[in-house]
Write an enzyme that holds these catalytic residues in place. Structure first.
Site, PDB file in Angstrom:
ATOM      1  N   HIS A  12      -7.316  -4.545  -2.009  1.00 25.58           N
ATOM      2  CA  HIS A  12      -6.452  -4.979  -3.111  1.00 25.58           C
ATOM      3  C   HIS A  12      -4.965  -4.799  -2.755  1.00 25.58           C
ATOM      4  O   HIS A  12      -4.160  -4.429  -3.609  1.00 25.58           O
ATOM      5  CB  HIS A  12      -6.834  -4.281  -4.431  1.00 25.58           C
ATOM      6  N   HIS A  59      -2.420   3.166  -9.231  1.00 26.33           N
ATOM      7  CA  HIS A  59      -1.483   3.707  -8.249  1.00 26.33           C
ATOM      8  C   HIS A  59      -0.266   4.275  -8.976  1.00 26.33           C
ATOM      9  O   HIS A  59       0.854   3.787  -8.829  1.00 26.33           O
ATOM     10  CB  HIS A  59      -1.067   2.624  -7.265  1.00 26.33           C
ATOM     11  N   HIS A 193      -6.467   2.084   6.291  1.00 23.50           N
ATOM     12  CA  HIS A 193      -5.010   2.021   6.223  1.00 23.50           C
ATOM     13  C   HIS A 193      -4.420   3.379   5.908  1.00 23.50           C
ATOM     14  O   HIS A 193      -5.026   4.197   5.238  1.00 23.50           O
ATOM     15  CB  HIS A 193      -4.521   0.963   5.231  1.00 23.50           C
ATOM     16  N   GLU A 240     -10.006   5.047  -0.284  1.00 25.63           N
ATOM     17  CA  GLU A 240     -10.313   4.084  -1.355  1.00 25.63           C
ATOM     18  C   GLU A 240     -11.712   3.484  -1.203  1.00 25.63           C
ATOM     19  O   GLU A 240     -12.297   3.016  -2.176  1.00 25.63           O
ATOM     20  CB  GLU A 240      -9.276   2.950  -1.371  1.00 25.63           C
TER      21      GLU A 240
HETATM   22 FE   LIG Z   1      -4.911   0.859  -3.460  1.00 29.99          FE
END
Ligand SMILES: [Fe+2]
Length: 280
Positions: A12, A59, A193, A240
């Site tokens: 996302h 977030h 990431h 995540e």
């Molecule tokens: Fe995220």
């Protein structure tokens, strides 16, 4: 009765939303990212799900370090796009399904799986970018959404195994809902990431590929991956991916992989995407 017909996993990445909003999706850098979603856009237009239970993480948009629910279920009528510092994304408000959401909340809690109930929840890129990837830029989203926000921002996040068990409890809840609904489960976030520190920009394609493979071939193995392995192999934000296990747990025993897309880079992350059909 309600049916769980398919699961979708997708990154996302916020820059994907910005590329869509600013008309950059056909630019050379972004084209290969979006081409991998074209199959899914056609498929989902034919599937016409009634409701998506959309697993994502906030977030620091709706929540902050002052209040950190591990699992929070959106029970409101609508969910507005959050202002993440540049104004809300120019996307439609998300229509909820309060009756189904409250049913899920009750079923989970009676199942001794306590959950935070959200009667107001502004949704950030974690939820709206997957919507844009699947549905483009419509005036209104063609599906209702029950958001499920998971804390993967502040340590300690839930374990992958706990996420899987929540998925199983969600499955039980949805299959016990009396209305005939075509329900999909989406798990978002990932893949490898890391956004800060000496390893910023970390990409681990072998780990990502094995993770994608095992969601179909050996999902039980993914339940046992500890936090430290996600951090080491997939970077600090790679954690995540535990949210994908809620989706996979909810799909039940066997699945068929209908579509896969993996691309590096998007922003400084790996983008991963799977479409899984529930078989049994
Ligand atoms: Fe995220």
């Amino acid at each position: 009765m309600a049916r769980i017909t398919a699961g979708i996993a997708t990154s996302h990445v916020p820059a994907i939303g910005a590329a869509i909003d600013r008309g950059k999706a056909r630019e050379e850098y972004w084209r290969p990212v979006f081409e991998g979603y074209e199959w899914t856009r056609k498929w989902i237009a034919a599937e016409r799900p009634d409701v998506v239970l959309l697993v994502y993480n906030d977030h620091a948009s709706a929540f902050s370090l002052e209040m950190i629910p591990t699992f929070a279920l959106g029970c409101a009528e609508t969910f507005e796009p959050a202002d993440e510092g540049f104004g809300p994304r120019p996307v439609p408000a998300v229509q909820g399904h309060p009756d189904l959401a409250w049913h899920i909340a009750q079923s989970l809690i009676m199942d001794e799986f306590d959950i935070t109930i959200m009667n107001r929840l502004d949704v950030d890129h974690g939820l709206t970018v997957p919507m844009s990837l699947m549905f483009g830029q419509p005036q209104e989203w063609p599906v209702r959404v029950v958001p499920l926000a998971v804390n993967v921002v502040q340590y300690p996040p839930p374990t992958g195994n706990r996420c899987w068990m929540l998925g199983e409890a969600i499955r039980k809840a949805i299959l016990g809902y009396a209305e005939d609904l075509n329900v999909q489960i989406w798990g978002t976030g990932g893949m490898s990431h890391q956004l800060q520190g000496l390893r910023a920009g970390l990409i681990n394609t072998p780990f990502d590929t094995a993770y994608l493979d095992k969601l179909t071939s050996d999902p039980q193995a993914l339940r046992r991956i500890p936090h430290i392995e996600y951090l080491r192999e997939a970077g600090s934000e790679g954690i995540e991916m535990v949210m994908w296990l809620i989706m996979r747990g909810a799909l039940g025993g066997r699945v068929a992989e209908l579509h896969r897309h993996y691309h590096v880079p998007a922003s400084n992350t790996a983008v991963g995407h799977l479409v899984l059909q529930a078989v049994s």
